[in-house]
Scaffold this motif. Structure first.
Motif, mmCIF file in Angstrom:
data_model
loop_
_atom_site.group_PDB
_atom_site.id
_atom_site.type_symbol
_atom_site.label_atom_id
_atom_site.label_comp_id
_atom_site.label_asym_id
_atom_site.label_seq_id
_atom_site.Cartn_x
_atom_site.Cartn_y
_atom_site.Cartn_z
ATOM 1 N N ALA A 281 0.822 -1.262 0.084
ATOM 2 C CA ALA A 281 0.071 0.039 0.031
ATOM 3 C C ALA A 281 0.952 1.201 0.096
ATOM 4 O O ALA A 281 0.317 2.344 -0.279
ATOM 5 N N GLU A 282 2.163 1.189 0.289
ATOM 6 C CA GLU A 282 3.117 2.291 0.213
ATOM 7 C C GLU A 282 4.067 2.237 -0.915
ATOM 8 O O GLU A 282 4.077 1.044 -1.390
ATOM 9 N N PRO A 283 4.513 3.258 -1.435
ATOM 10 C CA PRO A 283 5.526 3.269 -2.397
ATOM 11 C C PRO A 283 6.652 2.510 -2.228
ATOM 12 O O PRO A 283 7.060 2.419 -0.954
ATOM 13 N N TYR A 284 7.322 1.613 -3.206
ATOM 14 C CA TYR A 284 8.206 0.841 -2.953
ATOM 15 C C TYR A 284 9.417 1.371 -2.497
ATOM 16 O O TYR A 284 10.186 1.117 -1.629
ATOM 17 N N CYS A 285 9.539 2.715 -2.863
ATOM 18 C CA CYS A 285 10.883 3.413 -2.640
ATOM 19 C C CYS A 285 10.844 3.766 -0.939
ATOM 20 O O CYS A 285 11.827 4.173 -0.516
ATOM 21 N N ALA A 286 9.590 3.820 -0.287
ATOM 22 C CA ALA A 286 9.496 4.348 0.838
ATOM 23 C C ALA A 286 9.589 3.096 1.971
ATOM 24 O O ALA A 286 9.943 3.233 3.034
#
Length: 240
Positions: free
Chosen positions: A134-139
């Motif tokens: 659910a969160e950006p992969y980079c995060a």
């Protein structure tokens, strides 16, 4: 006698041939494999051995086997695949397995606890490697220098085959990589790589260290100075 796999197998086979339904419980993987191999060597084509797809095997959760057996005995016949759901749910549902362990006594309750403990441990290890989609992969940062290990202080070894043999269980899929548990891989040089090499089915494993041999349903390979066998019984040192 407990450490003598052929003796254990011989006693179990003798009882089975006399009409008994025999269950052999071993408390280590190596002992279970050794006993299974001894049974197959003593009675290679016997229908007394539990089988799947016409191959004898060992099954980890005996509650599922007992539940399946009871379901089969409760009916005069089963129509598959129409009755698949009833059979699967009746033999694998957690409530069914829990009730079965309670009904059969302390030994089965202990077996149930071990199976549940193994499942919880596997789930916990898997959770360590989960990513929140659910969160950006980079995060989703990952600590530098960290690895996900199955045991504290242990790191399994992943072996990549340059010319992969076919998978033992799905021949149309190549066996690209194989994971060697930490305890089997200790002391092997980091740069050691397997090299695929076919041999005649009847011949013994040959070739220098670093040679992989594949024949039929068995893959034998050496990595560094150590040999391994990979077949339907799993991965194990070749010296076993």
């Amino acid at each position: 006698m407990i450490d003598d796999a052929p003796a254990v197998a011989a006693q179990a086979l003798e009882a089975a041939q006399a009409g008994a339904r025999v269950l052999v419980l071993r408390n280590t993987v190596s002992a279970a494999i050794a006993t299974q191999q001894a049974l197959e060597a003593a009675a290679p084509n016997s229908r007394l051995l539990f089988r799947c797809a016409d191959s004898p095997l060992a099954y980890p959760d005996l509650r599922v086997l007992e539940a399946t057996w009871r379901l089969i005995e409760a009916r005069d016949g089963w129509t598959l695949p129409a009755m698949n759901r009833e059979l699967v749910e009746g033999a694998t549902h957690p409530e069914v397995l829990a009730a079965l362990a309670t009904d059969l006594g302390d030994a089965w309750a202990g077996h149930a606890a071990r199976m549940d403990g193994l499942r919880y441990a596997q789930q916990a290890v898997a959770a360590l490697g989960c990513i929140n989609t659910a969160e950006p992969y980079c995060a989703a940062g990952f600590p530098e220098g960290e690895t996900i290990a199955t045991r504290l202080g242990a790191r399994d070894r992943s072996v990549a085959f340059a010319d992969p043999p076919p998978s033992l269980f799905a021949p149309h899929i190549p066996l690209d990589t194989l994971t060697i548990p930490h305890w089997m891989a200790q002391g092997i040089p980091e740069d050691a790589q397997p090299i695929l090499r076919a041999i005649p089915p009847a011949g013994p494993p040959t070739g220098p260290p670093g040679t992989l041999t594949s024949s039929g349903p068995t893959v034998r390979f050496a990595l560094g100075e150590r040999g391994y066998i990979y077949d339907r019984l799993g991965l194990r040192p070749e010296t076993e």
